[in-house]
Design a protein around this motif. Structure first.
Motif, PDB file in Angstrom:
ATOM      1  N   GLN A 201       0.831  -1.209   0.000  1.00 50.70           N
ATOM      2  CA  GLN A 201       0.000   0.000   0.000  1.00 50.70           C
ATOM      3  C   GLN A 201       0.861   1.252   0.000  1.00 50.70           C
ATOM      4  O   GLN A 201       1.890   1.314   0.664  1.00 50.70           O
ATOM      5  N   GLY A 202       0.435   2.216  -0.772  1.00 49.08           N
ATOM      6  CA  GLY A 202       1.086   3.513  -0.766  1.00 49.08           C
ATOM      7  C   GLY A 202       2.311   3.633  -1.640  1.00 49.08           C
ATOM      8  O   GLY A 202       2.907   4.710  -1.724  1.00 49.08           O
ATOM      9  N   CYS A 203       2.699   2.548  -2.337  1.00 49.03           N
ATOM     10  CA  CYS A 203       3.950   2.601  -3.103  1.00 49.03           C
ATOM     11  C   CYS A 203       3.759   3.127  -4.517  1.00 49.03           C
ATOM     12  O   CYS A 203       4.719   3.218  -5.279  1.00 49.03           O
ATOM     13  N   LYS A 363       8.858  -4.271  -5.259  1.00 51.69           N
ATOM     14  CA  LYS A 363       9.543  -4.758  -4.059  1.00 51.69           C
ATOM     15  C   LYS A 363      10.035  -3.602  -3.192  1.00 51.69           C
ATOM     16  O   LYS A 363      10.574  -2.621  -3.695  1.00 51.69           O
ATOM     17  N   ILE A 364       9.824  -3.739  -1.882  1.00 53.35           N
ATOM     18  CA  ILE A 364      10.351  -2.767  -0.929  1.00 53.35           C
ATOM     19  C   ILE A 364      11.306  -3.475   0.024  1.00 53.35           C
ATOM     20  O   ILE A 364      11.200  -4.682   0.247  1.00 53.35           O
ATOM     21  N   THR A 365      12.241  -2.727   0.565  1.00 52.48           N
ATOM     22  CA  THR A 365      13.220  -3.339   1.464  1.00 52.48           C
ATOM     23  C   THR A 365      12.753  -3.362   2.911  1.00 52.48           C
ATOM     24  O   THR A 365      13.198  -4.198   3.700  1.00 52.48           O
ATOM     25  N   TRP A 373       4.463   6.188   4.124  1.00 51.03           N
ATOM     26  CA  TRP A 373       3.708   6.611   2.943  1.00 51.03           C
ATOM     27  C   TRP A 373       2.269   6.965   3.309  1.00 51.03           C
ATOM     28  O   TRP A 373       1.718   7.944   2.834  1.00 51.03           O
ATOM     29  N   ARG A 374       1.664   6.145   4.157  1.00 53.41           N
ATOM     30  CA  ARG A 374       0.287   6.420   4.556  1.00 53.41           C
ATOM     31  C   ARG A 374       0.208   7.710   5.381  1.00 53.41           C
ATOM     32  O   ARG A 374      -0.710   8.510   5.217  1.00 53.41           O
ATOM     33  N   LEU A 375       1.180   7.897   6.234  1.00 53.53           N
ATOM     34  CA  LEU A 375       1.208   9.096   7.059  1.00 53.53           C
ATOM     35  C   LEU A 375       1.356  10.343   6.181  1.00 53.53           C
ATOM     36  O   LEU A 375       0.683  11.355   6.403  1.00 53.53           O
ATOM     37  N   GLN A 376       2.217  10.285   5.179  1.00 53.93           N
ATOM     38  CA  GLN A 376       2.383  11.405   4.252  1.00 53.93           C
ATOM     39  C   GLN A 376       1.063  11.758   3.582  1.00 53.93           C
ATOM     40  O   GLN A 376       0.702  12.936   3.461  1.00 53.93           O
ATOM     41  N   GLY A 433      11.343   6.774  -1.658  1.00 49.56           N
ATOM     42  CA  GLY A 433      10.675   7.791  -2.443  1.00 49.56           C
ATOM     43  C   GLY A 433       9.803   7.234  -3.542  1.00 49.56           C
ATOM     44  O   GLY A 433       9.341   7.965  -4.405  1.00 49.56           O
ATOM     45  N   ARG A 434       9.617   5.906  -3.541  1.00 48.76           N
ATOM     46  CA  ARG A 434       8.794   5.190  -4.527  1.00 48.76           C
ATOM     47  C   ARG A 434       9.419   5.206  -5.919  1.00 48.76           C
ATOM     48  O   ARG A 434       8.730   5.127  -6.927  1.00 48.76           O
TER      49      ARG A 434
END
Length: 440
Positions: A201-203, A363-365, A373-376, A433-434
């Motif tokens: 989510q959020g990526c 993929k995220i680390t 991301w959700r908070l932003q 930063g996506r």
């Protein structure tokens, strides 16, 4: 001759969520509008058109190599901050350059494209880029229109988002579709290729899918987009799930395996893959996350969008697509509440994954990025004067997904999605930063 000044950055357009507002009926208008714009402002319209044929003679450009190197080091408003609902309604507003583009500096753009982190993964070579440079220019122009960017004055981050990310992924999808269609004989009705997008989510997956869908439609191919969110249980069904799993925070609200209507999934995806004749139609289910004070409910079927065949491609996205059930002890070690979720996940292959023939995995680390991301997004909503979750509400919301991420992402990344073919899998590693990076 003046140059196509794609590398200069005298200004940075201000983007608002409204850039993503459109309706399916807008596509035809904007497709025709684009054709008129291209014909009057052709990138090959200068008196000397020989440069267009010179790309076959361009020197081979070796792509940069490395691991974990971000290609977008500048701060800018990400194009991935829109919601799925924002991408499904309202008119599209375009910003066009006021003068024709001249292309004596297309060599610079070619070099920039070839430096992208997805070149090898997407099956691209400098030679292929040179041969198809006209398509790159066209796709770049159309995406600039979509995102309200002046293509003559793209910042480096904006240019990288288009030419290092969205367009390479689109070309990979085109190759997957071509291979899929080649398996059928002339005259046969060809079912659409279902491409799955598994991403946290959020990526930015919703914006990526939105951009790809737009490119397909504006290049004359019918496509459909659908999300696992569209298959959530009704409000009543979710209440029953919560009551039957008292004390399990992972099933208290929508999200984890068990909170979806799998019969609706099978019915919808089966119908989509059979939408291969001219004039065939169906409605796509949609979910209203704002109903019942944010608890959500399925939208009224009378509001569902109608699509018409024959479809070329179905773009199916979701945060847990491709997750595989694990041994009970493995999930209990992450969170005992996952045991029920893991059991529910066993039915998801037949409902979702078996329909998907090509996969894109973002993929995220570190799963904690999901919280950031959700908070932003929520902070931006509050600053804009719109209702948004508090920091603590965001933390509680994301905490209900993190156990599944910690349990299932390692297997997803090491083995691929459930039932996937490595030959039809594109893995894109992104940073905080996506932005795509040169992953291992």
């Amino acid at each position: 001759m003046a140059t196509l000044n794609l590398l200069s950055q005298p200004l940075q357009p201000t983007l608002s969520p409204s850039f993503c507002h459109y309706s399916s009926s807008d596509y035809g208008y904007y497709s025709n509008h684009c054709k008129l714009f291209y014909s009057s402002n052709s990138l090959c319209s200068s008196p000397n058109q020989s440069h267009c044929s010179k790309f076959s003679k361009m020197p081979t450009h070796s792509t940069k190599s490395g691991s974990g190197s971000s290609w977008l080091q500048h701060n800018f408003t990400p194009l991935s901050s829109v919601t799925s609902n924002e991408c499904r309604q309202g008119p599209l507003h375009s910003v066009f350059p006021t003068k024709p583009a001249e292309v004596s500096a297309v060599q610079d753009l070619y070099d920039f494209i070839c430096s992208g982190p997805l070149m090898e993964k997407a099956g691209l070579t400098p030679e292929k880029v040179a041969e198809s440079i006209d398509k790159w220019l066209m796709y770049g122009r159309r995406l600039s229109q979509l995102f309200q960017l002046n293509e003559l004055y793209l910042t480096v981050p904006q240019k990288a988002r288009l030419y290092h990310y969205y367009i390479p992924v689109f070309l990979w999808c085109e190759d997957q579709i071509a291979e899929h269609q080649s398996k059928f004989k002339d005259g046969e009705d060809i079912p659409p290729l279902v491409i799955g997008f598994s991403a946290p989510q959020g990526c930015g997956k919703t914006t990526l899918v939105f951009a790809l869908d737009y490119l397909f439609r504006t290049t004359g191919r019918k496509s459909a987009t659908i999300s696992i969110d569209d298959f959530y249980l009704t409000h009543e069904g979710q209440s029953k799930l919560r009551e039957s799993n008292p004390g399990n925070a992972l099933l208290e609200f929508r999200g984890n395996a068990g909170s979806h209507d799998l019969d609706l999934s099978i019915e919808t995806l089966t119908a989509l893959t059979n939408l291969k004749k001219e004039g065939s139609k169906m409605k796509l289910p949609r979910y209203d996350k704002s109903a019942f004070s944010g608890r959500g409910d399925r939208s009224d079927p009378s509001t569902w969008p109608e699509i018409e065949g024959p479809l070329t491609v179905v773009l199916f996205e979701g945060w847990m697509l491709g997750f595989k059930p694990l041994p009970v002890e493995a999930v209990k070690a992450v969170d005992p509440q996952l045991e029920v979720v893991n059991k529910n996940l066993e039915a998801y292959y037949d409902a979702w994954d078996k329909f998907i023939k090509s996969w894109i995995v973002i993929k995220i680390t570190d799963p904690s990025c999901v919280y950031q991301w959700r908070l932003q997004a929520e902070i931006a909503m509050r600053e804009a004067g719109n209702p948004g979750m508090s920091d603590e509400e965001v933390r509680d919301f994301v905490s209900r997904y993190l156990p599944a991420y910690h349990a299932y992402l390692p297997t997803l990344y090491s083995e691929g999605p459930n039932g996937s073919d490595p030959q039809h899998l594109l893995t894109i590693e992104i940073d905080e930063g996506r932005n795509p990076i040169l992953g291992v």
